[in-house]
Design a protein around this motif. Sequence first.
Motif, PDB file in Angstrom:
ATOM      1  N   ASN A  23      64.007  -6.174  36.282  1.00 10.34           N
ATOM      2  CA  ASN A  23      63.711  -5.209  37.370  1.00 10.34           C
ATOM      3  C   ASN A  23      64.835  -4.963  38.365  1.00 10.34           C
ATOM      4  O   ASN A  23      64.991  -3.948  38.888  1.00 10.34           O
ATOM      5  CB  ASN A  23      62.223  -4.997  38.007  1.00 10.34           C
TER       6      ASN A  23
ATOM      7  N   PHE B  13      67.768  -3.268  36.741  1.00  7.67           N
ATOM      8  CA  PHE B  13      67.455  -1.615  36.535  1.00  7.67           C
ATOM      9  C   PHE B  13      67.563  -1.095  37.867  1.00  7.67           C
ATOM     10  O   PHE B  13      67.832   0.180  37.999  1.00  7.67           O
ATOM     11  CB  PHE B  13      66.204  -1.469  35.687  1.00  7.67           C
ATOM     12  N   GLY B  14      66.897  -1.714  38.897  1.00  8.31           N
ATOM     13  CA  GLY B  14      66.742  -0.801  40.041  1.00  8.31           C
ATOM     14  C   GLY B  14      68.290  -0.731  40.763  1.00  8.31           C
ATOM     15  O   GLY B  14      68.594   0.123  41.241  1.00  8.31           O
TER      16      GLY B  14
ATOM     17  N   MET C 233      69.778   1.967  39.018  1.00  9.79           N
ATOM     18  CA  MET C 233      69.367   3.361  39.256  1.00  9.79           C
ATOM     19  C   MET C 233      69.913   3.744  40.639  1.00  9.79           C
ATOM     20  O   MET C 233      69.900   5.028  40.699  1.00  9.79           O
ATOM     21  CB  MET C 233      67.854   3.413  39.057  1.00  9.79           C
TER      22      MET C 233
ATOM     23  N   THR D 203      75.199   6.994  39.041  1.00  9.51           N
ATOM     24  CA  THR D 203      74.173   7.165  37.869  1.00  9.51           C
ATOM     25  C   THR D 203      73.489   8.646  38.167  1.00  9.51           C
ATOM     26  O   THR D 203      73.191   9.168  39.072  1.00  9.51           O
ATOM     27  CB  THR D 203      72.880   6.159  38.235  1.00  9.51           C
TER      28      THR D 203
ATOM     29  N   ALA E  95      69.493   7.874  34.787  1.00 13.35           N
ATOM     30  CA  ALA E  95      68.328   7.283  35.332  1.00 13.35           C
ATOM     31  C   ALA E  95      67.197   7.464  34.622  1.00 13.35           C
ATOM     32  O   ALA E  95      66.127   6.749  34.535  1.00 13.35           O
ATOM     33  CB  ALA E  95      67.911   7.953  36.624  1.00 13.35           C
ATOM     34  N   GLN E  96      66.921   8.676  33.955  1.00 15.03           N
ATOM     35  CA  GLN E  96      65.703   8.696  33.027  1.00 15.03           C
ATOM     36  C   GLN E  96      65.973   7.892  31.824  1.00 15.03           C
ATOM     37  O   GLN E  96      65.075   7.017  31.179  1.00 15.03           O
ATOM     38  CB  GLN E  96      65.773  10.030  32.304  1.00 15.03           C
TER      39      GLN E  96
ATOM     40  N   LEU F  35      67.656   4.789  31.732  1.00 15.47           N
ATOM     41  CA  LEU F  35      67.272   3.538  32.025  1.00 15.47           C
ATOM     42  C   LEU F  35      65.807   3.467  32.430  1.00 15.47           C
ATOM     43  O   LEU F  35      65.163   2.292  32.218  1.00 15.47           O
ATOM     44  CB  LEU F  35      67.944   3.353  33.897  1.00 15.47           C
ATOM     45  N   GLY F  36      64.967   4.449  32.788  1.00 14.41           N
ATOM     46  CA  GLY F  36      63.796   4.526  33.142  1.00 14.41           C
ATOM     47  C   GLY F  36      62.834   3.882  31.642  1.00 14.41           C
ATOM     48  O   GLY F  36      62.132   3.264  31.557  1.00 14.41           O
ATOM     49  N   TRP F  37      63.279   4.750  30.451  1.00 14.03           N
ATOM     50  CA  TRP F  37      62.986   4.514  29.294  1.00 14.03           C
ATOM     51  C   TRP F  37      63.083   3.016  28.678  1.00 14.03           C
ATOM     52  O   TRP F  37      62.255   2.273  28.294  1.00 14.03           O
ATOM     53  CB  TRP F  37      63.431   5.371  28.435  1.00 14.03           C
TER      54      TRP F  37
ATOM     55  N   LYS G 278      63.694   0.482  30.611  1.00 16.78           N
ATOM     56  CA  LYS G 278      62.897  -0.396  31.661  1.00 16.78           C
ATOM     57  C   LYS G 278      61.787  -0.663  30.889  1.00 16.78           C
ATOM     58  O   LYS G 278      60.879  -1.561  31.134  1.00 16.78           O
ATOM     59  CB  LYS G 278      62.811  -0.013  33.056  1.00 16.78           C
ATOM     60  N   LEU G 279      61.023   0.365  30.836  1.00 19.79           N
ATOM     61  CA  LEU G 279      59.583   0.543  30.132  1.00 19.79           C
ATOM     62  C   LEU G 279      59.574  -0.199  28.814  1.00 19.79           C
ATOM     63  O   LEU G 279      58.595  -0.840  28.504  1.00 19.79           O
ATOM     64  CB  LEU G 279      59.218   2.163  29.898  1.00 19.79           C
TER      65      LEU G 279
END
Length: 134
Positions: free
Chosen positions: A35, A38-39, A42, A47, A52-53, A55-57, A59-60
């Motif tokens: 986290n 990834f934070g 982002m 970025t 960012a989108q 990286l969100g995936w 991270k999920l």
Amino acid sequence: MKPEKLSWVTIPLLISVILSILGMLSLPFIGFFMNLIFGAAMNDASTTASDAQALGWVKLFTGSTLWIIFFFSLAWTVFQFLTYRAIQEGKGWARIAAIVIAILGLLNFPVGTALGVFMLVGAFDPAVQEYANR
């Protein structure tokens, strides 16, 4: 009476259970550091929105993977502990399960390999075989 080489099976099984628990306890720290990474990625100025989108995936999926690893590790640890208890009681299925655990442990170099060799030597001892088949 318990055979002498039964401890060659039970002690490595107990060590494996302890190592599995320690591995499961490290998973929250891995999630925390992921986290953080990834934070930081982002919040980087370079970025873009699509990055960012993505990286969100990532991270999920990383978080989901850590949860899946946790539940598989928990099931494996419970299986090892039940095998440990059953082999002490002389159950036949536990000797076979200990052999399977030992063979899979051989792939976990170097500690699992050493534990696996000790478990296999103990599990194939004639006195342990007789104790488990009573």
